[in-house]
Design a protein around this motif. Sequence first.
Motif, short mmCIF file in Angstrom:
data_model
loop_
_atom_site.label_atom_id
_atom_site.label_comp_id
_atom_site.label_asym_id
_atom_site.label_seq_id
_atom_site.Cartn_x
_atom_site.Cartn_y
_atom_site.Cartn_z
N TRP A 105 0.69 -1.33 -0.11
CA TRP A 105 0.08 -0.03 0.02
C TRP A 105 0.76 1.32 0.00
O TRP A 105 1.99 1.26 0.54
CB TRP A 105 -0.99 0.13 1.29
CG TRP A 105 -1.94 -0.99 1.25
CD1 TRP A 105 -1.82 -2.09 1.78
CD2 TRP A 105 -3.21 -0.71 0.56
NE1 TRP A 105 -3.25 -2.72 1.63
CE2 TRP A 105 -3.96 -1.86 1.01
CE3 TRP A 105 -3.86 0.03 0.00
CZ2 TRP A 105 -5.24 -2.30 0.42
CZ3 TRP A 105 -5.22 0.17 -0.53
CH2 TRP A 105 -5.89 -1.09 -0.34
N GLN A 107 0.95 5.03 1.38
CA GLN A 107 0.33 5.85 2.23
C GLN A 107 1.16 7.40 2.41
O GLN A 107 1.92 7.59 1.72
CB GLN A 107 0.25 5.20 3.50
CG GLN A 107 -0.63 4.13 3.86
CD GLN A 107 -0.39 3.45 5.03
OE1 GLN A 107 0.49 2.38 5.39
NE2 GLN A 107 -1.32 3.61 6.06
N LEU A 122 -13.06 9.10 8.03
CA LEU A 122 -13.01 7.63 7.69
C LEU A 122 -13.77 7.61 6.50
O LEU A 122 -14.98 7.95 6.43
CB LEU A 122 -13.47 6.62 8.91
CG LEU A 122 -12.67 6.74 9.73
CD1 LEU A 122 -12.96 5.67 10.99
CD2 LEU A 122 -10.98 6.18 9.75
N ASP A 123 -13.46 6.81 5.46
CA ASP A 123 -14.11 6.43 4.48
C ASP A 123 -14.90 7.44 3.38
O ASP A 123 -15.99 7.57 2.99
CB ASP A 123 -15.35 5.21 4.83
CG ASP A 123 -14.74 4.16 5.54
OD1 ASP A 123 -13.63 3.96 4.97
OD2 ASP A 123 -15.30 3.32 6.35
N ARG A 124 -14.03 8.48 3.15
CA ARG A 124 -14.17 9.46 2.29
C ARG A 124 -13.05 9.73 1.47
O ARG A 124 -12.01 9.32 1.60
CB ARG A 124 -14.46 10.81 3.11
CG ARG A 124 -15.56 10.77 3.98
CD ARG A 124 -15.63 12.16 4.83
NE ARG A 124 -16.46 12.46 5.93
CZ ARG A 124 -17.75 12.79 5.52
NH1 ARG A 124 -18.20 13.12 4.44
NH2 ARG A 124 -18.65 12.83 6.64
N GLU A 125 -13.64 10.00 0.20
CA GLU A 125 -12.41 10.38 -0.91
C GLU A 125 -12.01 11.72 -0.82
O GLU A 125 -12.75 12.81 -0.66
CB GLU A 125 -13.27 10.17 -2.46
CG GLU A 125 -13.61 8.90 -2.62
CD GLU A 125 -14.41 8.00 -2.01
OE1 GLU A 125 -15.59 8.75 -1.86
OE2 GLU A 125 -14.08 7.20 -1.35
N ARG A 149 -7.76 8.34 0.87
CA ARG A 149 -8.86 7.67 1.57
C ARG A 149 -8.49 7.07 3.04
O ARG A 149 -7.33 6.40 2.88
CB ARG A 149 -9.88 6.73 0.87
CG ARG A 149 -11.00 6.08 1.75
CD ARG A 149 -11.62 5.08 0.77
NE ARG A 149 -12.73 4.29 1.40
CZ ARG A 149 -14.03 4.61 1.16
NH1 ARG A 149 -14.27 5.63 0.36
NH2 ARG A 149 -14.88 4.14 1.84
N PRO A 151 -9.45 4.22 5.08
CA PRO A 151 -10.23 3.20 5.22
C PRO A 151 -10.41 2.83 6.57
O PRO A 151 -9.59 2.34 7.40
CB PRO A 151 -9.59 2.20 4.33
CG PRO A 151 -8.03 2.35 4.29
CD PRO A 151 -7.90 3.89 4.31
N GLN A 152 -11.89 2.32 6.94
CA GLN A 152 -11.91 1.97 8.22
C GLN A 152 -11.71 0.53 8.24
O GLN A 152 -12.01 -0.27 7.09
CB GLN A 152 -13.56 2.24 8.82
CG GLN A 152 -13.79 2.24 10.18
CD GLN A 152 -15.08 2.88 10.63
OE1 GLN A 152 -15.36 2.82 11.55
NE2 GLN A 152 -15.79 3.16 9.57
N PRO A 175 -3.66 8.13 5.37
CA PRO A 175 -4.54 7.81 4.27
C PRO A 175 -3.78 6.80 3.30
O PRO A 175 -2.48 7.07 3.06
CB PRO A 175 -5.08 9.12 3.66
CG PRO A 175 -4.13 10.14 4.16
CD PRO A 175 -3.47 9.69 5.43
#
Length: 427
Positions: A105, A107, A122-125, A149, A151-152, A175
Amino acid sequence: MAVTPAALSHAEDLADFVAASPSSYHAAAEVARRLEEAGFVRLDEEADWPAQAGGRFVVVRDGAVIAWVVPADAATTTPAQILGAHTDSPGFKLKPQPTTGSRGWLQAGVEIYGGPLLNSWLDRELRLAGRLALADGRVVLADTGALLRLPQLAIHLDREANKALTLDKQLQTQPVWGLGDPVEEDLLGELASSAGVNAADVRGFDAVVADSARGAVFGKDDAFFASGRLDDLASVHAGVVALAAASEDPSGSIAVLAAFDHEELGSASRSGAAGPFLEDVLARVYAGLGADATEQRRAFAASWHLSSDVGHSVHPNYVFKHDPVVQPLLGSGPILKINANQRYATDAVGSAAWAQWCETAGVASQEFVSNNTVPCGSTIGPITATRLGIRTVDVGIPILSMHSARELAGVADLHALTRVAEAFFRA
């Protein structure tokens, strides 16, 4: 208050303004752009300024912007009507060497800016935006659009998440923005590319994370407006619209919009309310009118500062967190903010003046005071009152979800605040 077509149009324009202002630097640039389109002249702090009455001007210092209208008949002791607000919002700021990641990933290394509601991110673009300082001396704005993002963790991997979700501020707020090897990839390159420059030419950067979703009107009778950065771009936008309108027929006062940076950090910077920016501008404006130090202080003594920032609407699920009597409601008008310990600068004289400006604008107002067990924050109001000695009133609009990645306001309140701001500039 009823939501009128004018209020809906105003909310749509605010959505445009917020979309163009993902960072304080973008917000200051957007204020200047809009006012230049309205006939204001952009000034440079390093250059000479006009030394006569009459004219509309705007100047940007980093992520702050000040604009003013000098009436043609202005004298050395003409008072100023100053609307103050701030361009920054709580969130995350990019760290040095920001490209991180693990297990395939990519980050972003970020530092918490101010006091955001972490779970709301959390969980937003998310988009990455700010300014880049280049090797050739230029400073350019950059905005990646939706890129990141937070991610939760799935409920299956944390069965207690719905009981008590707490994020580690270092480990769980970084993120993701792609897949790959952080040794081979470069987040700064993504930011530079969005500005059309080479990452190798970047010598410094100030970049923040912002919600990428556009502001939206919704709810029964279109009562609600949700958006990121309403704290405090709602007030900045109100000031821009009101100043542009008031400048078409200036009053006998010098109308000033002062939008500062770094309020969420305490305002102690060269572009913050505790810094010298407003005093520097006012000193040059009054010097241009031929005022000496005594005349300038006489003008200050007759001036007003309307410190506009958001406040709390009563929350239907947490009524016990509010004062049991004074409970402003979203959609019922702008608020007058009062605090016995001078966290807000409002006093009796300021309350009376606010009532008059609201009456002139035909706008209903509400009061806000904190529950004694839930101390309030503060604003730029007490800071500028202390620094300049100008009479100050703290006001704003009531909202829910303050310091969330996406806050909730009333469509009618947004338009009402702008109408009061215009009445204030014309006073």
